[in-house]
Design a protein around this motif. Structure first.
Motif, PDB file in Angstrom:
ATOM      1  N   MET A 184     103.283 -81.275  34.165  1.00 24.40           N
ATOM      2  CA  MET A 184     104.546 -82.825  34.134  1.00 24.40           C
ATOM      3  C   MET A 184     103.120 -82.912  33.598  1.00 24.40           C
ATOM      4  O   MET A 184     102.336 -83.606  33.048  1.00 24.40           O
ATOM      5  CB  MET A 184     105.022 -83.051  35.016  1.00 24.40           C
ATOM      6  N   PRO A 185     104.153 -83.318  31.856  1.00 21.41           N
ATOM      7  CA  PRO A 185     103.714 -83.957  30.559  1.00 21.41           C
ATOM      8  C   PRO A 185     103.353 -84.830  31.025  1.00 21.41           C
ATOM      9  O   PRO A 185     104.202 -86.176  32.106  1.00 21.41           O
ATOM     10  CB  PRO A 185     104.334 -83.364  29.241  1.00 21.41           C
ATOM     11  N   THR A 186     102.448 -86.305  30.360  1.00 26.79           N
ATOM     12  CA  THR A 186     102.678 -87.520  30.313  1.00 26.79           C
ATOM     13  C   THR A 186     102.449 -88.284  29.446  1.00 26.79           C
ATOM     14  O   THR A 186     102.632 -87.452  27.896  1.00 26.79           O
ATOM     15  CB  THR A 186     100.719 -87.793  30.582  1.00 26.79           C
ATOM     16  N   PHE A 187     103.261 -89.245  29.105  1.00 26.36           N
ATOM     17  CA  PHE A 187     104.403 -89.638  28.612  1.00 26.36           C
ATOM     18  C   PHE A 187     103.418 -91.648  28.669  1.00 26.36           C
ATOM     19  O   PHE A 187     102.789 -91.736  29.749  1.00 26.36           O
ATOM     20  CB  PHE A 187     106.104 -89.880  28.752  1.00 26.36           C
ATOM     21  N   VAL A 188     103.592 -92.250  27.202  1.00 31.99           N
ATOM     22  CA  VAL A 188     102.793 -93.603  27.489  1.00 31.99           C
ATOM     23  C   VAL A 188     103.429 -94.767  27.281  1.00 31.99           C
ATOM     24  O   VAL A 188     105.273 -94.406  26.243  1.00 31.99           O
ATOM     25  CB  VAL A 188     101.796 -93.454  25.877  1.00 31.99           C
ATOM     26  N   HIS A 189     104.112 -95.698  27.054  1.00 31.11           N
ATOM     27  CA  HIS A 189     105.023 -96.762  27.362  1.00 31.11           C
ATOM     28  C   HIS A 189     104.155 -98.139  26.923  1.00 31.11           C
ATOM     29  O   HIS A 189     103.120 -97.863  27.958  1.00 31.11           O
ATOM     30  CB  HIS A 189     105.937 -96.840  28.229  1.00 31.11           C
ATOM     31  N   LEU A 190     104.373 -98.069  25.556  1.00 34.51           N
ATOM     32  CA  LEU A 190     103.609 -99.884  26.014  1.00 34.51           C
ATOM     33  C   LEU A 190     103.861-100.729  26.093  1.00 34.51           C
ATOM     34  O   LEU A 190     105.411-101.321  26.059  1.00 34.51           O
ATOM     35  CB  LEU A 190     103.136 -99.627  23.717  1.00 34.51           C
ATOM     36  N   ALA A 191     103.707-101.821  26.579  1.00 32.42           N
ATOM     37  CA  ALA A 191     104.149-103.135  26.919  1.00 32.42           C
ATOM     38  C   ALA A 191     103.116-103.849  27.219  1.00 32.42           C
ATOM     39  O   ALA A 191     101.732-103.817  26.847  1.00 32.42           O
ATOM     40  CB  ALA A 191     104.413-102.730  28.429  1.00 32.42           C
ATOM     41  N   ASP A 192     103.864-105.365  26.680  1.00 36.64           N
ATOM     42  CA  ASP A 192     102.939-106.786  26.993  1.00 36.64           C
ATOM     43  C   ASP A 192     102.199-106.425  28.224  1.00 36.64           C
ATOM     44  O   ASP A 192     102.272-106.706  29.416  1.00 36.64           O
ATOM     45  CB  ASP A 192     103.839-107.368  26.773  1.00 36.64           C
ATOM     46  N   GLU A 193     100.409-106.578  28.078  1.00 37.57           N
ATOM     47  CA  GLU A 193      99.200-107.713  29.351  1.00 37.57           C
ATOM     48  C   GLU A 193      99.424-108.310  29.733  1.00 37.57           C
ATOM     49  O   GLU A 193      99.699-107.772  30.955  1.00 37.57           O
ATOM     50  CB  GLU A 193      98.252-107.699  28.249  1.00 37.57           C
ATOM     51  N   ARG A 194     101.267-109.346  29.720  1.00 36.18           N
ATOM     52  CA  ARG A 194     101.114-109.954  30.421  1.00 36.18           C
ATOM     53  C   ARG A 194     102.237-109.058  32.630  1.00 36.18           C
ATOM     54  O   ARG A 194     102.055-109.638  33.009  1.00 36.18           O
ATOM     55  CB  ARG A 194     102.065-111.030  30.400  1.00 36.18           C
ATOM     56  N   ASP A 195     102.368-108.171  31.393  1.00 32.70           N
ATOM     57  CA  ASP A 195     103.920-107.645  32.638  1.00 32.70           C
ATOM     58  C   ASP A 195     103.121-106.315  32.983  1.00 32.70           C
ATOM     59  O   ASP A 195     103.735-105.881  34.069  1.00 32.70           O
ATOM     60  CB  ASP A 195     104.882-106.812  32.047  1.00 32.70           C
ATOM     61  N   ALA A 196     101.867-106.451  33.139  1.00 29.12           N
ATOM     62  CA  ALA A 196     101.727-105.018  34.131  1.00 29.12           C
ATOM     63  C   ALA A 196     101.331-104.588  35.220  1.00 29.12           C
ATOM     64  O   ALA A 196     101.665-103.852  35.847  1.00 29.12           O
ATOM     65  CB  ALA A 196      99.591-105.216  32.998  1.00 29.12           C
ATOM     66  N   GLU A 197     100.786-106.034  35.252  1.00 27.19           N
ATOM     67  CA  GLU A 197     100.744-105.924  36.942  1.00 27.19           C
ATOM     68  C   GLU A 197     102.399-105.539  37.616  1.00 27.19           C
ATOM     69  O   GLU A 197     102.300-104.568  38.477  1.00 27.19           O
ATOM     70  CB  GLU A 197     100.080-107.438  37.798  1.00 27.19           C
ATOM     71  N   LYS A 198     103.169-105.919  37.269  1.00 26.29           N
ATOM     72  CA  LYS A 198     104.619-106.181  37.383  1.00 26.29           C
ATOM     73  C   LYS A 198     104.903-104.525  37.175  1.00 26.29           C
ATOM     74  O   LYS A 198     105.841-104.258  38.232  1.00 26.29           O
ATOM     75  CB  LYS A 198     105.124-107.287  37.034  1.00 26.29           C
ATOM     76  N   ILE A 199     104.842-104.394  36.734  1.00 24.82           N
ATOM     77  CA  ILE A 199     104.761-103.067  35.862  1.00 24.82           C
ATOM     78  C   ILE A 199     104.747-102.446  36.793  1.00 24.82           C
ATOM     79  O   ILE A 199     104.948-101.191  37.730  1.00 24.82           O
ATOM     80  CB  ILE A 199     104.230-102.268  34.451  1.00 24.82           C
TER      81      ILE A 199
END
Length: 159
Positions: free
Chosen positions: A1-16
């Motif tokens: 399975m390939p790996t993908f990256v989604h870029l997000a605000d650091e403040r949302d990291a724990e919720k994600i």
């Protein structure tokens, strides 16, 4: 399975990390495959910071290569193809800057394999190869951007 990256605000990291990446209404989850070219995989970082986000993290997740995604360059028509086909297409392109994948569903928390802090100077702004090209000088395009008023005044005086 390939790996993908989604870029997000650091403040949302724990919720994600806890809840996964929610698909925005009518937009999906934007991502890029993780390939050997680190710059290409994370090319959108500086453009995403233009909205005023201070720090962006990479959210890495695995997804089957048979999963259907929308793939294409920003501002152009996207095709509905498998993730595997999209990765092959990116690898075959001479210039894949501006390319994006959109997953039309939520990425579950169990699919996430990690969240990493990234160098905050990766990528391009405005559009790929935007150096030596003036940005649009209309007030609408510069509204809300960092130093937008200064850019507007500078471009307005040059004309």
């Amino acid at each position: 399975m390939p790996t993908f990256v989604h870029l997000a605000d650091e403040r949302d990291a724990e919720k994600i990390r806890k809840n996964g990446i929610k698909s925005r209404k009518n937009f999906g989850v934007y991502c890029m495959p993780v390939i050997q070219n680190f710059y290409l995989s994370h090319q959108w970082l500086r453009e995403l910071k233009r909205d005023g986000t201070k720090s962006i993290v990479g959210v890495y997740f695995k997804m089957p290569s048979a999963e259907m995604v929308f793939a294409g360059r920003y501002g152009q028509r996207h095709r509905h193809i498998t993730a595997g086909e999209a990765i092959k297409e990116i690898m075959a392109l001479d210039d894949a800057l501006g390319y994006e994948l959109i997953v039309d569903r939520k990425i579950e928390a169990k699919e996430i394999v990690g969240i990493k802090h990234l160098p905050q100077t990766l990528g391009w702004r405005y559009m790929p190869d935007s150096h030596n090209k003036k940005p649009c000088s209309c007030e609408y395009c510069l509204k809300g951007t960092i130093k937008g008023r200064r850019t507007f005044n500078r471009l307005d005086s040059e004309e």
